[in-house]
Design a protein around this motif. Structure first.
Motif, short mmCIF file in Angstrom:
data_model
loop_
_atom_site.label_atom_id
_atom_site.label_comp_id
_atom_site.label_asym_id
_atom_site.label_seq_id
_atom_site.Cartn_x
_atom_site.Cartn_y
_atom_site.Cartn_z
N ALA A 1 -0.15 -2.68 4.14
CA ALA A 1 1.05 -2.20 4.42
C ALA A 1 2.09 -3.52 4.20
O ALA A 1 1.72 -4.46 4.39
CB ALA A 1 1.09 -1.53 5.72
N ALA A 2 3.13 -2.94 3.69
CA ALA A 2 4.30 -4.21 3.60
C ALA A 2 4.58 -5.02 4.57
O ALA A 2 4.58 -6.13 4.52
CB ALA A 2 5.66 -3.25 3.00
N ALA A 3 4.71 -4.19 5.85
CA ALA A 3 5.19 -5.28 6.98
C ALA A 3 3.94 -6.12 7.33
O ALA A 3 4.25 -7.18 7.72
CB ALA A 3 5.28 -4.17 8.12
N GLN A 4 2.94 -5.81 7.40
CA GLN A 4 1.82 -6.54 7.56
C GLN A 4 1.68 -7.91 6.58
O GLN A 4 1.36 -8.86 6.95
CB GLN A 4 0.35 -5.86 7.57
CG GLN A 4 0.07 -4.94 8.66
CD GLN A 4 -1.29 -4.06 8.39
OE1 GLN A 4 -1.51 -3.39 7.65
NE2 GLN A 4 -2.11 -4.54 9.19
N SER B 1 0.67 -1.20 0.12
CA SER B 1 0.01 -0.17 -0.13
C SER B 1 0.69 0.96 -0.09
O SER B 1 0.48 2.42 -0.29
CB SER B 1 -0.99 0.03 1.15
OG SER B 1 -0.17 0.07 2.45
N GLU B 2 2.03 0.92 0.43
CA GLU B 2 3.03 2.18 0.34
C GLU B 2 3.16 3.05 -1.08
O GLU B 2 3.46 4.05 -1.21
CB GLU B 2 4.28 2.04 0.86
CG GLU B 2 4.41 1.89 2.53
CD GLU B 2 4.05 0.40 2.92
OE1 GLU B 2 4.30 -0.04 4.05
OE2 GLU B 2 3.55 -0.55 2.17
N GLY C 1 7.93 0.73 -0.60
CA GLY C 1 7.23 -0.38 -0.22
C GLY C 1 8.10 -1.62 -0.04
O GLY C 1 8.03 -2.53 0.87
N TYR C 2 9.31 -1.56 -0.84
CA TYR C 2 10.22 -2.83 -0.95
C TYR C 2 11.07 -2.69 0.26
O TYR C 2 11.26 -3.63 1.19
CB TYR C 2 10.92 -2.71 -2.20
CG TYR C 2 12.50 -3.55 -1.88
CD1 TYR C 2 12.12 -4.77 -2.16
CD2 TYR C 2 13.57 -2.60 -1.95
CE1 TYR C 2 13.70 -5.25 -1.85
CE2 TYR C 2 14.86 -3.28 -1.86
CZ TYR C 2 14.73 -4.52 -1.89
OH TYR C 2 16.22 -5.31 -1.63
#
Length: 225
Positions: free
Chosen positions: A21-24, A12-13, A67-68
């Protein structure tokens, strides 16, 4: 399932159509038993046009990498390997293409590749040791790229909100000798762990991923008859 790799993952970033979100997303993939995730955020003119004009190209690339980088930080904490990829769309076509083997340095040095043709990008990909494949090629409104310009084709796309006609993609790839790919096309929770590729032992980096793709040392997940 050791060696399971997600080949098509959005954050989503960066990806406007992504809601997780990336971490999720990375934590969820770790919980589902994946060893590796390739982040393939959308890379196209509309995204870069949304950034402040005053930014230089390398500064815009830094924004796109958000995001990456968030995914990679979480992957390092969780014990899951995160690799850099992209889903590029050229300005002359609605088609999407997955690219593996990129480096941050190469991205910063390569200004607006989405303005090129598929033939131009194929040449660039070959010269830099990348892997260039068409994503979900049989969705409505899309066309098939000239196979000579491709290394592979996504033959299984797990996104439930689209009819990707995976059976037609698999048949086309087989006829034209393209490496078959399978990915969840993760944007929302319903896409989580819908697909992937199995590499045993797990891949070590992007170049190892590309080498095994070219050598056919993988299994599609889910298996395609």
């Amino acid at each position: 399932m050791s060696g399971l790799t997600e080949m098509h993952f959005h954050t989503s970033e960066v990806s406007a159509c992504g809601s997780i979100a990336a971490a999720q997303g990375i934590r969820a993939y770790k919980e589902r038993g994946y060893d590796t995730v390739v982040v393939t955020d959308h890379f196209h003119a509309d995204y870069f046009a949304s950034l402040p004009e005053k930014l230089s190209w390398p500064e815009k690339v830094e924004r796109w990498l958000a995001g990456y980088r968030a995914a990679k930080r979480e992957g390092e904490a969780a014990g899951l390997k995160v690799l850099l990829g992209m889903e590029i769309r050229f300005v002359h076509s609605p088609n999407d293409y997955l690219v593996y083997g990129l480096t941050e340095e190469l991205l910063r040095e390569t200004v607006e590749p989405y303005r090129w043709s598929e033939e131009d990008f194929h040449r660039f990909s070959r010269d830099n040791g990348l892997f260039f494949a068409q994503a979900h090629p049989f969705r409505s409104g899309l066309t098939r790229c000239e196979p000579a310009y491709l290394d592979g084709m996504e033959v299984y796309n797990g996104n439930r909100r689209h009819n990707s006609r995976n059976d037609q993609a698999a048949a086309f790839a087989a006829v034209h000798g393209l490496v078959p790919l399978s990915g969840s096309d993760f944007h929302e929770w319903e896409d989580l762990a819908e697909a992937g590729m199995l590499f045993q032992p797990p891949v070590t980096d992007s170049m190892d991923l590309i080498r095994r793709l070219r050598e056919g040392r993988f299994q599609l997940y889910p298996e395609i008859s």
